[in-house]
Scaffold this active site. Structure first.
Site, PDB file in Angstrom:
ATOM      1  N   TYR A  51     -14.684  -3.806  10.661  1.00 22.74           N
ATOM      2  CA  TYR A  51     -13.400  -3.110  10.523  1.00 22.74           C
ATOM      3  C   TYR A  51     -12.500  -3.390  11.723  1.00 22.74           C
ATOM      4  O   TYR A  51     -11.299  -3.660  11.572  1.00 22.74           O
ATOM      5  CB  TYR A  51     -13.617  -1.607  10.364  1.00 22.74           C
ATOM      6  CG  TYR A  51     -12.321  -0.819  10.285  1.00 22.74           C
ATOM      7  CD1 TYR A  51     -11.445  -1.000   9.224  1.00 22.74           C
ATOM      8  CD2 TYR A  51     -11.967   0.081  11.292  1.00 22.74           C
ATOM      9  CE1 TYR A  51     -10.247  -0.291   9.157  1.00 22.74           C
ATOM     10  CE2 TYR A  51     -10.777   0.799  11.227  1.00 22.74           C
ATOM     11  CZ  TYR A  51      -9.917   0.607  10.155  1.00 22.74           C
ATOM     12  OH  TYR A  51      -8.736   1.306  10.097  1.00 22.74           O
ATOM     13  N   LYS A  57      -2.014  -1.466  -5.462  1.00 23.23           N
ATOM     14  CA  LYS A  57      -2.911  -1.818  -6.554  1.00 23.23           C
ATOM     15  C   LYS A  57      -2.898  -0.785  -7.678  1.00 23.23           C
ATOM     16  O   LYS A  57      -3.331  -1.084  -8.784  1.00 23.23           O
ATOM     17  CB  LYS A  57      -4.344  -1.978  -6.026  1.00 23.23           C
ATOM     18  CG  LYS A  57      -4.575  -3.272  -5.261  1.00 23.23           C
ATOM     19  CD  LYS A  57      -6.040  -3.438  -4.904  1.00 23.23           C
ATOM     20  CE  LYS A  57      -6.897  -3.626  -6.151  1.00 23.23           C
ATOM     21  NZ  LYS A  57      -8.328  -3.757  -5.834  1.00 23.23           N
ATOM     22  N   ARG A  71       0.337   5.890  -1.763  1.00 28.86           N
ATOM     23  CA  ARG A  71      -0.106   7.177  -1.224  1.00 28.86           C
ATOM     24  C   ARG A  71      -0.146   7.105   0.301  1.00 28.86           C
ATOM     25  O   ARG A  71       0.094   6.071   0.898  1.00 28.86           O
ATOM     26  CB  ARG A  71      -1.483   7.558  -1.777  1.00 28.86           C
ATOM     27  CG  ARG A  71      -2.596   6.556  -1.478  1.00 28.86           C
ATOM     28  CD  ARG A  71      -3.894   6.941  -2.169  1.00 28.86           C
ATOM     29  NE  ARG A  71      -3.775   6.856  -3.621  1.00 28.86           N
ATOM     30  CZ  ARG A  71      -4.084   5.775  -4.332  1.00 28.86           C
ATOM     31  NH1 ARG A  71      -4.554   4.687  -3.743  1.00 28.86           N
ATOM     32  NH2 ARG A  71      -3.934   5.766  -5.641  1.00 28.86           N
ATOM     33  N   GLY A  72      -0.431   8.245   0.916  1.00 26.55           N
ATOM     34  CA  GLY A  72      -0.646   8.273   2.357  1.00 26.55           C
ATOM     35  C   GLY A  72       0.557   7.840   3.173  1.00 26.55           C
ATOM     36  O   GLY A  72       1.713   8.160   2.876  1.00 26.55           O
ATOM     37  N   ILE A  73       0.286   7.072   4.217  1.00 25.59           N
ATOM     38  CA  ILE A  73       1.327   6.660   5.159  1.00 25.59           C
ATOM     39  C   ILE A  73       2.362   5.762   4.490  1.00 25.59           C
ATOM     40  O   ILE A  73       3.569   5.905   4.727  1.00 25.59           O
ATOM     41  CB  ILE A  73       0.689   5.965   6.378  1.00 25.59           C
ATOM     42  CG1 ILE A  73      -0.081   7.000   7.223  1.00 25.59           C
ATOM     43  CG2 ILE A  73       1.746   5.261   7.226  1.00 25.59           C
ATOM     44  CD1 ILE A  73      -0.943   6.394   8.318  1.00 25.59           C
ATOM     45  N   GLY A  74       1.928   4.836   3.651  1.00 28.71           N
ATOM     46  CA  GLY A  74       2.870   3.938   2.983  1.00 28.71           C
ATOM     47  C   GLY A  74       3.879   4.689   2.141  1.00 28.71           C
ATOM     48  O   GLY A  74       5.091   4.412   2.187  1.00 28.71           O
ATOM     49  N   GLY A  78       0.812  -1.219   0.000  1.00 30.04           N
ATOM     50  CA  GLY A  78       0.000   0.000   0.000  1.00 30.04           C
ATOM     51  C   GLY A  78       0.835   1.255   0.000  1.00 30.04           C
ATOM     52  O   GLY A  78       0.563   2.217   0.722  1.00 30.04           O
TER      53      GLY A  78
END
Length: 273
Positions: free
Chosen positions: A164, A38, A16-19, A13
């Site tokens: 979740y 993905k 984007r974001g944290i990854g 992942g």
């Protein structure tokens, strides 16, 4: 610290974001980053692809290998790990960051959405760990870092979004079990979770705009991850780290630079009291 220079870090992942932020932080040390996700082609609404992040990593001083990967596919995971080992000679760190979220109640969560969260969060973490561990055993100061919360077993964390919570806690149970299973082999397995909500697409989609404004930037999680991954894998294992606590241990006292809107009261993340 520059202890990640020359290390190979496999991140799920990472588009984007944290990854992505963890990838770029490690790249500044001169690490080799396996960028998986993905997003092989540009998304109409979301930034970042494996190729675009790979280019950012190389610009930041690291080496990069971009691999489109759906962590629900165990055969694809095995192939990606083999490709990473062939390209960089091994794997020293696995960051299980890929995650699916739906903050919905039991009657509002279609089974396909439950399956997605369990497959990406729990099963994906388990499968990626299983595929990487034989290589981590040969690695230098090997770490698995799961982006998952402390196991806070209060009913209120299950009441509104049981599916979740079960999926994220599944990742945390991987930490709990694998840390003990592989302690004697010197592989650290830890979880990391932010004290506040983090300004990512997941927060933007699943929370009100006011919470996005009361969030911190992904850089705080990346800086905390960097600290953890530099710790001795034989002693720093089995922990459920909180980003702010990790950085305070390193002497950080001013966190204003991480705030989306400095001065705004921060919103505490899920699963934390």
């Amino acid at each position: 610290m520059s202890g990640l220079k020359g290390k190979t870090i496999f991140i799920t992942g990472a588009t984007r974001g944290i990854g992505r932020e963890i990838a770029l932080r490690c790249a500044r040390d001169g690490a080799s980053i396996v960028v998986t996700g993905k997003s092989a082609q540009p998304h109409p609404k979301l930034p970042g692809t494996v190729s675009s992040v790979a280019a950012e990593i190389e610009a930041a001083g690291g080496r990069a290998l971009a691999i489109p990967l759906d962590v629900r596919d165990a055969d694809a995971i095995a192939a990606a790990v083999a490709q990473a080992v062939e390209a960089f000679g091994g794997i020293d760190v696995l960051v299980n960051n890929a995650s699916a979220i739906s903050l919905s109640g039991t009657l509002e969560t279609p089974i396909r959405r439950l399956d997605l969260m369990l497959a990406v969060n729990l099963r994906g973490t388990y499968a990626c760990s299983q595929a990487c561990i034989p290589h981590l055993e040969q690695g230098a100061n090997p770490h698995i870092l799961n982006l998952s919360p402390p196991l806070n077993m209060q009913a209120r964390w299950f009441r509104d979004h049981a599916a979740y919570t079960m999926a994220k806690y599944g990742m945390s149970m991987c930490t709990l079990g694998m840390a003990e299973e592989f302690r004697a082999r010197g592989i650290a397995v830890n979880s990391l979770w932010p004290r506040t909500t983090i300004a990512t697409a997941a927060i933007e989609v699943n929370f009100p705009a006011a919470i996005l404004r009361a969030s911190r930037k992904p850089a705080i999680v990346a800086d905390a991850a960097h600290v953890i991954l530099n710790r001795d894998s034989r002693t720093a294992t089995g922990n459920f780290y909180i980003d702010e606590t990790v950085l305070r241990q390193e002497g950080v006292t001013d966190f204003s630079r991480y705030a989306v809107n400095p001065g705004t009261a921060l919103y505490t993340d899920l699963f934390l009291d």
